[in-house]
Design a protein around this motif. Structure first.
Motif, PDB file in Angstrom:
ATOM      1  N   GLY A  22       0.799  -1.226   0.000  1.00  0.00           N
ATOM      2  CA  GLY A  22       0.000   0.000   0.000  1.00  0.00           C
ATOM      3  C   GLY A  22       0.829   1.273   0.000  1.00  0.00           C
ATOM      4  N   ASP A  23       2.137   1.142   0.241  1.00  0.00           N
ATOM      5  CA  ASP A  23       2.987   2.336   0.294  1.00  0.00           C
ATOM      6  C   ASP A  23       3.669   2.665  -1.034  1.00  0.00           C
ATOM      7  N   MET A  24       3.703   1.685  -1.933  1.00  0.00           N
ATOM      8  CA  MET A  24       4.353   1.912  -3.228  1.00  0.00           C
ATOM      9  C   MET A  24       3.332   1.765  -4.358  1.00  0.00           C
ATOM     10  N   GLN A  25       3.500   2.590  -5.396  1.00  0.00           N
ATOM     11  CA  GLN A  25       2.650   2.474  -6.573  1.00  0.00           C
ATOM     12  C   GLN A  25       3.010   1.209  -7.348  1.00  0.00           C
ATOM     13  N   GLU A  26       2.144   0.852  -8.291  1.00  0.00           N
ATOM     14  CA  GLU A  26       2.365  -0.382  -9.062  1.00  0.00           C
ATOM     15  C   GLU A  26       3.666  -0.358  -9.847  1.00  0.00           C
ATOM     16  N   ASP A  27       4.176   0.842 -10.181  1.00  0.00           N
ATOM     17  CA  ASP A  27       5.432   0.904 -10.942  1.00  0.00           C
ATOM     18  C   ASP A  27       6.635   0.457 -10.106  1.00  0.00           C
ATOM     19  N   GLY A  28       6.451   0.339  -8.788  1.00  0.00           N
ATOM     20  CA  GLY A  28       7.534  -0.127  -7.921  1.00  0.00           C
ATOM     21  C   GLY A  28       8.608   0.913  -7.642  1.00  0.00           C
ATOM     22  N   HIS A  29       8.434   2.138  -8.164  1.00  0.00           N
ATOM     23  CA  HIS A  29       9.448   3.185  -7.988  1.00  0.00           C
ATOM     24  C   HIS A  29       8.976   4.349  -7.115  1.00  0.00           C
ATOM     25  N   HIS A  30       7.664   4.616  -7.137  1.00  0.00           N
ATOM     26  CA  HIS A  30       7.137   5.823  -6.490  1.00  0.00           C
ATOM     27  C   HIS A  30       6.206   5.484  -5.336  1.00  0.00           C
ATOM     28  N   ALA A  31       6.262   6.323  -4.304  1.00  0.00           N
ATOM     29  CA  ALA A  31       5.398   6.128  -3.140  1.00  0.00           C
ATOM     30  C   ALA A  31       3.959   6.533  -3.466  1.00  0.00           C
ATOM     31  N   THR A  32       3.017   5.875  -2.814  1.00  0.00           N
ATOM     32  CA  THR A  32       1.610   6.282  -2.877  1.00  0.00           C
ATOM     33  C   THR A  32       1.421   7.460  -1.903  1.00  0.00           C
ATOM     34  N   ALA A  33       0.203   7.995  -1.858  1.00  0.00           N
ATOM     35  CA  ALA A  33      -0.099   9.065  -0.887  1.00  0.00           C
ATOM     36  C   ALA A  33       0.196   8.564   0.528  1.00  0.00           C
ATOM     37  N   GLN A  34      -0.178   7.314   0.796  1.00  0.00           N
ATOM     38  CA  GLN A  34       0.092   6.707   2.115  1.00  0.00           C
ATOM     39  C   GLN A  34       1.599   6.610   2.361  1.00  0.00           C
ATOM     40  N   GLY A  35       2.334   6.165   1.357  1.00  0.00           N
ATOM     41  CA  GLY A  35       3.792   6.043   1.475  1.00  0.00           C
ATOM     42  C   GLY A  35       4.468   7.384   1.697  1.00  0.00           C
ATOM     43  N   ASN A  36       3.943   8.440   1.037  1.00  0.00           N
ATOM     44  CA  ASN A  36       4.544   9.767   1.181  1.00  0.00           C
ATOM     45  C   ASN A  36       4.451  10.294   2.610  1.00  0.00           C
ATOM     46  N   LYS A  37       3.437   9.838   3.350  1.00  0.00           N
ATOM     47  CA  LYS A  37       3.334  10.234   4.768  1.00  0.00           C
ATOM     48  C   LYS A  37       4.546   9.706   5.549  1.00  0.00           C
ATOM     49  N   GLN A  38       4.951   8.469   5.253  1.00  0.00           N
ATOM     50  CA  GLN A  38       6.138   7.893   5.906  1.00  0.00           C
ATOM     51  C   GLN A  38       7.406   8.592   5.437  1.00  0.00           C
ATOM     52  N   VAL A  39       7.473   8.929   4.140  1.00  0.00           N
ATOM     53  CA  VAL A  39       8.641   9.656   3.626  1.00  0.00           C
ATOM     54  C   VAL A  39       8.772  10.988   4.368  1.00  0.00           C
ATOM     55  N   ALA A  40       7.643  11.680   4.564  1.00  0.00           N
ATOM     56  CA  ALA A  40       7.667  12.962   5.288  1.00  0.00           C
ATOM     57  C   ALA A  40       8.177  12.764   6.715  1.00  0.00           C
ATOM     58  N   ALA A  41       7.775  11.667   7.349  1.00  0.00           N
ATOM     59  CA  ALA A  41       8.257  11.366   8.703  1.00  0.00           C
ATOM     60  C   ALA A  41       9.770  11.116   8.688  1.00  0.00           C
TER      61      ALA A  41
END
Length: 194
Positions: free
Chosen positions: A163-182
């Motif tokens: 749920g944290d990565m998009q299907e392309d396997g390279h980019h974070a989803t909106a949910q993943g970006n929350k963790q990146v911000a942390a």
């Protein structure tokens, strides 16, 4: 290309510039769902008065970043979160050039008075252990040389998490970006002033 808006011009808070490629820009996530957007919300919630500016452009290499660095420095950011190199690696560009471009960006930003932090990336396993090891080594070497704080992998705790990565396997989803911000907030925490 990020564009300065009237609200940017009126905002007198110190600037934190998130400067990078699609991982910074928030590629594939809805507007307002990039990691810089989440970082702004996190800082606001804790009473920090900073203006987080998204200087991410999808598809850019370190060469493109170097061509843009003066425009970013001209905003007189207090802190710059520098994240480039993924597209260089994915395109198989010479990593000596990647390292040299990143070094030139760090020097230019530091000369402008900004505190720089470095966010590293890595590549998918199919790029082979030798090439991956070489790209992974760039970031700690630069952090040591220029005495800047380092987040070895921007997508730490995101890559491989359902749920944290998009299907392309390279980019974070909106949910993943929350963790990146942390991740980024933890990196810049010692530099923040209330």
């Amino acid at each position: 290309m990020p564009v300065a808006t009237d609200t940017d011009a009126q905002d007198t808070r110190p600037v934190i510039a998130c400067f990078g490629d699609s991982l910074t820009a928030g590629y594939g996530a809805d507007p307002g769902q990039s990691y810089p957007d989440d970082l702004q919300r996190r800082l606001d919630a804790q009473g920090y008065r900073y203006h987080v500016v998204n200087e991410g452009v999808s598809g850019e290499t370190t060469k493109d970043g170097l061509e843009r660095v003066d425009r970013v420095a001209a905003r007189h950011p207090k802190i710059v979160v520098l994240e480039f190199g993924g597209n260089d690696g994915l395109r198989g560009l010479p990593l000596e050039q990647t390292q040299s471009n990143l070094a030139a960006m760090i020097e230019s930003l530091k000369k402008s008075g900004a505190e720089v932090v470095l966010a590293g990336i890595t590549l998918p396993p199919e790029y082979g252990p030798d090439y991956i090891a070489k790209i992974n080594a760039i970031y700690p070497a630069l952090a040591k040389k220029y005495h800047v704080r380092l987040l070895p992998f921007l997508l730490q705790g995101v890559y491989g998490t359902p749920g944290d990565m998009q299907e392309d396997g390279h980019h974070a989803t909106a949910q993943g970006n929350k963790q990146v911000a942390a991740n980024v907030e933890k990196l810049i925490q010692p530099m923040l002033r209330k």
